[in-house]
Design a protein around this motif. Structure first.
Motif, PDB file in Angstrom:
ATOM      1  N   ASN A   1       1.639 -15.124   1.123  1.00 15.77           N
ATOM      2  CA  ASN A   1       0.203 -15.332   1.341  1.00 15.77           C
ATOM      3  C   ASN A   1      -0.280 -14.543   2.541  1.00 15.77           C
ATOM      4  OD1 ASN A   1      -0.050 -17.029  -0.842  1.00 15.77           O
ATOM      5  ND2 ASN A   1       0.245 -18.912   0.366  1.00 15.77           N
ATOM      6  N   ARG A   2       0.535 -14.484   3.578  1.00 17.27           N
ATOM      7  CA  ARG A   2       0.161 -13.736   4.773  1.00 17.27           C
ATOM      8  C   ARG A   2       0.082 -12.238   4.469  1.00 17.27           C
ATOM      9  NH1 ARG A   2       0.765 -14.558  10.312  1.00 17.27           N
ATOM     10  NH2 ARG A   2      -0.403 -12.927  11.375  1.00 17.27           N
ATOM     11  N   PHE A   3       0.985 -11.772   3.634  1.00 15.66           N
ATOM     12  CA  PHE A   3       0.984 -10.367   3.222  1.00 15.66           C
ATOM     13  C   PHE A   3      -0.333 -10.008   2.539  1.00 15.66           C
ATOM     14  CE2 PHE A   3       1.706  -7.625  -0.546  1.00 15.66           C
ATOM     15  CZ  PHE A   3       1.897  -6.410   0.092  1.00 15.66           C
ATOM     16  N   TYR A   4      -0.778 -10.847   1.607  1.00 20.42           N
ATOM     17  CA  TYR A   4      -2.023 -10.552   0.889  1.00 20.42           C
ATOM     18  C   TYR A   4      -3.236 -10.628   1.818  1.00 20.42           C
ATOM     19  CZ  TYR A   4       0.362 -10.437  -3.578  1.00 20.42           C
ATOM     20  OH  TYR A   4       1.180 -10.087  -4.624  1.00 20.42           O
ATOM     21  N   LYS A   5      -3.221 -11.581   2.727  1.00 19.73           N
ATOM     22  CA  LYS A   5      -4.322 -11.690   3.678  1.00 19.73           C
ATOM     23  C   LYS A   5      -4.361 -10.462   4.586  1.00 19.73           C
ATOM     24  CE  LYS A   5      -6.317 -14.861   7.095  1.00 19.73           C
ATOM     25  NZ  LYS A   5      -6.127 -16.148   7.840  1.00 19.73           N
ATOM     26  N   ALA A   6      -3.193 -10.030   5.029  1.00 25.49           N
ATOM     27  CA  ALA A   6      -3.106  -8.860   5.901  1.00 25.49           C
ATOM     28  C   ALA A   6      -3.598  -7.610   5.181  1.00 25.49           C
ATOM     29  CB  ALA A   6      -1.667  -8.665   6.362  1.00 25.49           C
ATOM     30  N   MET A   7      -3.251  -7.473   3.917  1.00 25.24           N
ATOM     31  CA  MET A   7      -3.656  -6.299   3.154  1.00 25.24           C
ATOM     32  C   MET A   7      -5.185  -6.237   3.025  1.00 25.24           C
ATOM     33  SD  MET A   7      -2.106  -4.965  -0.486  1.00 25.24           S
ATOM     34  CE  MET A   7      -2.689  -6.400  -1.400  1.00 25.24           C
ATOM     35  N   GLN A   8      -5.826  -7.372   2.822  1.00 22.31           N
ATOM     36  CA  GLN A   8      -7.283  -7.408   2.706  1.00 22.31           C
ATOM     37  C   GLN A   8      -7.950  -7.041   4.030  1.00 22.31           C
ATOM     38  OE1 GLN A   8      -7.960 -11.398   1.313  1.00 22.31           O
ATOM     39  NE2 GLN A   8      -7.153 -10.977  -0.734  1.00 22.31           N
ATOM     40  N   THR A   9      -7.432  -7.602   5.135  1.00 25.77           N
ATOM     41  CA  THR A   9      -7.991  -7.282   6.455  1.00 25.77           C
ATOM     42  C   THR A   9      -7.764  -5.812   6.796  1.00 25.77           C
ATOM     43  OG1 THR A   9      -7.634  -9.549   7.229  1.00 25.77           O
ATOM     44  CG2 THR A   9      -7.906  -7.858   8.918  1.00 25.77           C
ATOM     45  N   PHE A  10      -6.607  -5.301   6.418  1.00 25.18           N
ATOM     46  CA  PHE A  10      -6.267  -3.901   6.641  1.00 25.18           C
ATOM     47  C   PHE A  10      -7.297  -2.984   5.968  1.00 25.18           C
ATOM     48  CE2 PHE A  10      -2.657  -0.571   6.066  1.00 25.18           C
ATOM     49  CZ  PHE A  10      -3.031   0.070   7.227  1.00 25.18           C
ATOM     50  N   ASP A  11      -7.648  -3.305   4.741  1.00 28.16           N
ATOM     51  CA  ASP A  11      -8.645  -2.528   4.002  1.00 28.16           C
ATOM     52  C   ASP A  11      -9.994  -2.556   4.719  1.00 28.16           C
ATOM     53  OD1 ASP A  11     -10.031  -1.095   2.116  1.00 28.16           O
ATOM     54  OD2 ASP A  11     -10.010  -2.660   0.595  1.00 28.16           O
ATOM     55  N   THR A  12     -10.426  -3.747   5.120  1.00 26.90           N
ATOM     56  CA  THR A  12     -11.710  -3.878   5.828  1.00 26.90           C
ATOM     57  C   THR A  12     -11.701  -3.079   7.127  1.00 26.90           C
ATOM     58  OG1 THR A  12     -12.043  -6.097   4.910  1.00 26.90           O
ATOM     59  CG2 THR A  12     -13.323  -5.518   6.866  1.00 26.90           C
ATOM     60  N   LEU A  13     -10.620  -3.188   7.881  1.00 29.09           N
ATOM     61  CA  LEU A  13     -10.498  -2.494   9.157  1.00 29.09           C
ATOM     62  C   LEU A  13     -10.605  -0.981   8.982  1.00 29.09           C
ATOM     63  CD1 LEU A  13      -9.804  -2.403  12.214  1.00 29.09           C
ATOM     64  CD2 LEU A  13      -7.400  -2.412  11.553  1.00 29.09           C
ATOM     65  N   LEU A  14      -9.871  -0.423   8.013  1.00 27.62           N
ATOM     66  CA  LEU A  14      -9.894   1.027   7.843  1.00 27.62           C
ATOM     67  C   LEU A  14     -11.244   1.535   7.343  1.00 27.62           C
ATOM     68  CD1 LEU A  14      -6.877   0.947   8.459  1.00 27.62           C
ATOM     69  CD2 LEU A  14      -6.611   2.747   6.755  1.00 27.62           C
ATOM     70  N   GLN A  15     -11.917   0.764   6.501  1.00 27.80           N
ATOM     71  CA  GLN A  15     -13.244   1.190   6.047  1.00 27.80           C
ATOM     72  C   GLN A  15     -14.214   1.253   7.236  1.00 27.80           C
ATOM     73  OE1 GLN A  15     -13.596   2.372   3.031  1.00 27.80           O
ATOM     74  NE2 GLN A  15     -11.527   1.713   2.489  1.00 27.80           N
ATOM     75  N   LYS A  16     -14.137   0.282   8.121  1.00 28.60           N
ATOM     76  CA  LYS A  16     -15.024   0.284   9.295  1.00 28.60           C
ATOM     77  C   LYS A  16     -14.602   1.350  10.303  1.00 28.60           C
ATOM     78  CE  LYS A  16     -17.036  -4.269   8.974  1.00 28.60           C
ATOM     79  NZ  LYS A  16     -17.695  -5.335   9.747  1.00 28.60           N
ATOM     80  N   ARG A  17     -13.311   1.570  10.436  1.00 29.33           N
ATOM     81  CA  ARG A  17     -12.841   2.623  11.328  1.00 29.33           C
ATOM     82  C   ARG A  17     -13.361   3.977  10.842  1.00 29.33           C
ATOM     83  NH1 ARG A  17     -12.485   4.861  15.636  1.00 29.33           N
ATOM     84  NH2 ARG A  17     -10.786   6.272  16.116  1.00 29.33           N
ATOM     85  N   ALA A  18     -13.276   4.212   9.541  1.00 24.25           N
ATOM     86  CA  ALA A  18     -13.764   5.475   8.983  1.00 24.25           C
ATOM     87  C   ALA A  18     -15.266   5.618   9.202  1.00 24.25           C
ATOM     88  CB  ALA A  18     -13.437   5.547   7.493  1.00 24.25           C
ATOM     89  N   ALA A  19     -16.005   4.532   9.014  1.00 23.30           N
ATOM     90  CA  ALA A  19     -17.457   4.583   9.209  1.00 23.30           C
ATOM     91  C   ALA A  19     -17.795   4.933  10.653  1.00 23.30           C
ATOM     92  CB  ALA A  19     -18.082   3.245   8.822  1.00 23.30           C
ATOM     93  N   SER A  20     -17.032   4.374  11.596  1.00 22.24           N
ATOM     94  CA  SER A  20     -17.291   4.673  13.004  1.00 22.24           C
ATOM     95  C   SER A  20     -16.978   6.125  13.332  1.00 22.24           C
ATOM     96  CB  SER A  20     -16.461   3.751  13.900  1.00 22.24           C
ATOM     97  OG  SER A  20     -16.647   4.089  15.264  1.00 22.24           O
TER      98      SER A  20
END
Length: 471
Positions: free
Chosen positions: A409-428
């Motif tokens: 469960n932690r793996f799946y949660k981490a993967m979702q947060t990872f996706d959100t983080l990189l999309q915002k990093r790219a936008a910045s």
């Protein structure tokens, strides 16, 4: 033709096909046979119980022991195995866990023994990475922009017949890596602990580079390395001594991934330096603590104070953290990490890179690769393709082993947060390129309203030195 003859001929044809198929498999290089992301590998390790106990009891010694290893069905005897890592090794010990990272060396005790051309295999336990994929993603980003990087894939590890865990396999930076990535035979590779600043012509001043030669090295090579550092310091004949295109790719990667456990932060480690034909370039290394996994207590990054990983490990065992260890400001500094001052240490300590960025033509190449990584890889689908491939490969069983650091469960949660983080990093980063977002520390402090909002991101989801799941 009689039936018996037909059957005999058919059997011969089948046998020839099987032999041909096995010969093709045998001819496959290790890059194909072991490092095809999406195709899980198996690594079976066997040794006497007494040997395993000796490894566990003296893990910090990192001494080699003898074992047998079967890689994807191919057995090798007299293989050398040892624990690997620095603070991560200490933390596994302090946790009283047996889930160490390991180095396998096939030819230490049996000269010439290799797996499809490979003699050394690194098995990483991903202790601080709940996503289980930071290294794999970063090296995939490298290859996307044509920057040589280690190969990775996942393996189901078994120990004496019992499933032990899901590990990340990583290609070593050695002569086989050089042969795979570079056609010339003059490559010299170092693993420095040095900020690459020029401090004079005396080679004795550069022991933190020369003392850590991994492939060849030597005085003549070091003279060429120093000449390259001097050229950047003086701004003269840089392209005669530096593979500028490769270094700009490396800089763009480092800026995107915000890895404080290297020269982006306070440290001067976790990279390789290549010298060939008088030109230097940099090879990326070790990203399990990228995107804020490593606390940085120098320069602009605040909030952690003095940090002692060993002392923290014991505190963490006794009273594990359950809340985020990162403030909103800390997370914003990672999402909006400035592309024109991409270091948290003093810029005077990173003159090699800052002098290169002062050249408008080189800076344009740096911006180009930032744009490619953000627009094409992260926002264009490359990133999601990679994490989906990894999820299909390991998602059904990662975190199920008894000694896992993180649950499924932690793996799946981490993967979702990872996706959100990189999309915002790219936008910045893209906003900084087009000047809609400030691109230096000072400008960001003066105008914080223009930064990408990251209040919805909990970096603890990704793991890191400060956070791990306790079952």
């Amino acid at each position: 033709m009689k039936n018996g003859t037909k059957l005999f001929i058919a059997a011969i044809v089948l046998l020839c096909c099987l032999v041909a198929k096995s010969q093709v498999a045998a001819k496959k290089k290790y890059a194909e046979s072991l490092f095809s992301l999406g195709e899980i590998a198996t690594v079976e390790i066997n040794m006497p119980d007494s040997t395993w106990q000796a490894i566990i009891e003296h893990a910090r010694d990192k001494q080699y022991h003898v074992c047998s290893v079967t890689i994807n069905g191919e057995r090798f005897d007299s293989v050398a195995i040892r624990t690997k890592g620095a603070s991560s090794l200490d933390d596994v010990t302090n946790m009283k866990s047996d889930r160490y990272s390991f180095t396998l060396k096939l030819n230490k005790y049996k000269k010439g023994q290799k797996y499809h051309g490979m003699t050394k295999l690194l098995l990483n336990n991903n202790i601080w990475d709940a996503t289980q994929m930071k290294d794999a993603v970063v090296y995939d980003m490298c290859r996307y922009i044509g920057l040589p990087a280690p190969l990775t894939n996942y393996a189901k590890i078994s120990l004496n017949g019992k499933y032990f865990g899901c590990y990340l396999m990583v290609e070593a930076i050695d002569k086989h890596f050089c042969k795979r990535n570079y056609t010339d035979e003059k490559t010299n590779i170092y693993k420095p602990y040095h900020n690459l600043a020029y401090t004079g012509d005396d080679l004795k001043m550069y022991g933190d580079i020369s003392d850590f030669a991994k492939v060849r090295g030597g005085e003549a090579s070091m003279q060429r390395v120093v000449a390259a550092l001097k050229s950047v310091e003086e701004g003269k004949d840089i392209e005669e001594h530096v593979d500028v295109e490769s270094v700009m790719k490396y800089m763009a990667l480092q800026t995107i991934v915000v890895n404080y456990d290297c020269m982006t932060g306070k440290n001067v480690q976790n990279y390789y330096l290549r010298e060939a034909d008088g030109k230097i370039s940099l090879i990326p290394w070790d990203y399990n603590l990228a995107w804020g996994g490593y606390p940085d207590d120098e320069g602009d990054f605040e909030g952690f104070g003095d940090f002692d990983p060993n002392a923290f490990s014991q505190q963490w065992i006794d009273a594990p953290m359950t809340e985020s260890s990162w403030s909103k400001e800390d997370v914003s500094k990672i999402v909006n990490f400035p592309i024109d001052t991409p270091f948290t240490s003093k810029l005077s300590k990173r003159t090699f890179f800052m002098n290169l960025l002062a050249n408008e033509a080189y800076k344009a190449r740096y911006y180009h690769y930032l744009n490619v990584l953000c627009n094409q890889y992260i926002k264009g689908g490359g990133f999601k393709k990679t994490i989906n491939t990894i999820n299909k490969e390991i998602g059904s069983f990662v975190g199920t082993e008894e000694n896992a650091f993180y649950s499924s469960n932690r793996f799946y949660k981490a993967m979702q947060t990872f996706d959100t983080l990189l999309q915002k990093r790219a936008a910045s980063v893209l906003g900084q390129i087009n000047c809609s977002i400030p691109s230096t520390w000072d400008a960001q402090k003066a105008d914080p309203e223009k930064l990408i909002n990251s209040d919805d991101i909990n970096l603890s989801d990704l793991g890191g030195l400060m956070v791990i799941e306790k079952k």
